[in-house]
Design a protein around this motif. Structure first.
Motif, short mmCIF file in Angstrom:
data_model
loop_
_atom_site.label_atom_id
_atom_site.label_comp_id
_atom_site.label_asym_id
_atom_site.label_seq_id
_atom_site.Cartn_x
_atom_site.Cartn_y
_atom_site.Cartn_z
N LYS A 262 86.20 -49.91 32.93
CA LYS A 262 85.31 -50.49 33.92
C LYS A 262 83.92 -49.87 33.92
N THR A 263 83.83 -48.62 33.53
CA THR A 263 82.54 -47.93 33.58
C THR A 263 82.22 -47.30 32.23
N GLU A 264 80.99 -46.85 32.11
CA GLU A 264 80.58 -46.17 30.88
C GLU A 264 81.38 -44.89 30.69
N THR A 265 81.71 -44.20 31.81
CA THR A 265 82.52 -42.99 31.74
C THR A 265 83.91 -43.30 31.19
N ASP A 266 84.47 -44.45 31.59
CA ASP A 266 85.79 -44.85 31.07
C ASP A 266 85.74 -45.02 29.56
N TYR A 267 84.68 -45.61 29.06
CA TYR A 267 84.54 -45.79 27.61
C TYR A 267 84.47 -44.43 26.91
N ARG A 268 83.75 -43.50 27.55
CA ARG A 268 83.55 -42.19 26.90
C ARG A 268 84.85 -41.39 26.87
N GLN A 317 86.20 -36.64 37.44
CA GLN A 317 85.15 -37.00 36.48
C GLN A 317 84.31 -35.77 36.12
#
Length: 339
Positions: A262-268, A317
């Protein structure tokens, strides 16, 4: 005259008062510009030479005693007024109390313990300085076994058979040696591995390992236990078990949860897959049961292990594992918990 001054010294030492007015009158009587001390000093010239030394000593004693008495009573009256001003005035605003913060590792560890406690797991603990048998050999890792290279170990230089534990599985060995099935326990604790410190790894970290041994325990029981934990801990209901290898379990698997994208952090943190590894698991190897005095023909069991730091980094996070160990108050004050 000397006896008169000595009488005044005794009077000064015995003086007591609860009012500033009486204290001021006392001060003026002895230390004022027209006080007794000035009269006694003026009389000094009329004293015979052989008495001047003693006369001067008693006058100085009277002066010192009067000054000290005035100072002591003055301080006592001021402290009394200050205390009355603070505690006697109910209209004063209250002072806010600073509430302490728990370390995020402690918060997450306690949450994990609470979750497993609700399904019957007790808590077992053991020493952080271990011997080779409990840390390796009993766990199906005999001497010179190549799988020992999977864990870079801190050995005690003076005794190569003693080391800092590399996992809390050693606690499970001790528990199995001293308890008969059914066994259902988790072993939270600190472990040590000789690894380079970076943003993703540290030479000191924490684990929570679980063990369940009874008759007719199956891999399905393991999966349902892990599914319950991930729902309670993360609110995630989708997990997968990937085949893997651990010397003390057979079959073995890595535990992944679907974290989402859902977020850029999730992708990372998931490397674009949405899936994230949180630990390892498997069915306890029969050799391990035999080494701990449990009959593998009658009992089976499963074991799992999860890194507390990894889970804390996910929940909060946090991008750098080193932050857990720097004792930065600005970082720690962000975490509040009643657990």
């Amino acid at each position: 005259m000397i006896e008169t001054i000595k009488a005044h010294i005794e009077e000064v030492k015995a003086f007591q008062t609860d009012t500033k007015e009486q204290l001021e009158a006392f001060r003026i009587k002895y230390l004022g510009s027209k006080g007794l001390l000035k009269d006694f000093f003026a009389e000094f010239k009329n004293v015979p030479n052989e008495q001047k030394k003693e006369f001067g000593q008693v006058i100085n004693e009277l002066k010192t005693s009067a000054e000290e008495r005035v100072k002591a009573i003055q301080d006592a009256l001021e402290n009394k007024e200050e205390a009355k001003g603070i505690y006697g005035d109910t209209t004063r605003p209250g002072e806010a109390m600073n509430i302490g913060s728990r370390h995020p590792i402690s918060i997450v560890k306690n949450q994990m313990i609470d979750i497993f406690s609700t399904i019957g797991f007790n808590v077992s603990e053991g020493p952080e300085i271990e011997d080779d048998w409990h840390n390796f050999t009993a766990l199906n890792l005999p001497e010179y076994h190549p799988a020992r290279d999977m864990q870079d170990t801190f050995f005690i230089q003076t005794n190569p058979d003693v080391l800092l534990r590399t996992h809390t599985s050693s606690v499970q060995v001790r528990y199995m040696e001293n308890n008969k099935p059914p066994i259902r326990t988790i072993s939270p604790g600190r472990v040590f591995r000789n690894e380079a410190v970076s943003s993703r790894s540290h030479c000191i970290f924490h684990q929570v390992e679980g063990l369940y041994i009874d008759k007719d325990v199956s891999f399905a029981d393991l999966k349902q236990t892990l599914l319950y934990f991930t729902k309670e801990m993360f609110g995630k209901s989708k997990i997968r078990l990937r085949p893997s290898y651990f010397p003390f379990t057979e079959p073995s698997a890595e535990i992944d949860i679907y974290w989402g994208l859902k977020t850029e952090t999730d992708y990372r943190i998931t490397k674009g897959t949405g899936w994230l590894e949180i630990g390892g698991c498997g069915m306890v190897d029969p050799n391990v049961l035999k080494n701990c005095g449990i009959n593998p023909d009658e009992h089976t069991g499963f074991a799992f292990g999860m890194g507390v730091e990894r889970i804390a980094m996910l929940l909060y996070q946090i991008g750098d594992i080193r932050m857990f160990y720097e004792n930065d108050v600005r970082f720690l004050e962000q975490f509040k918990s009643s657990i």
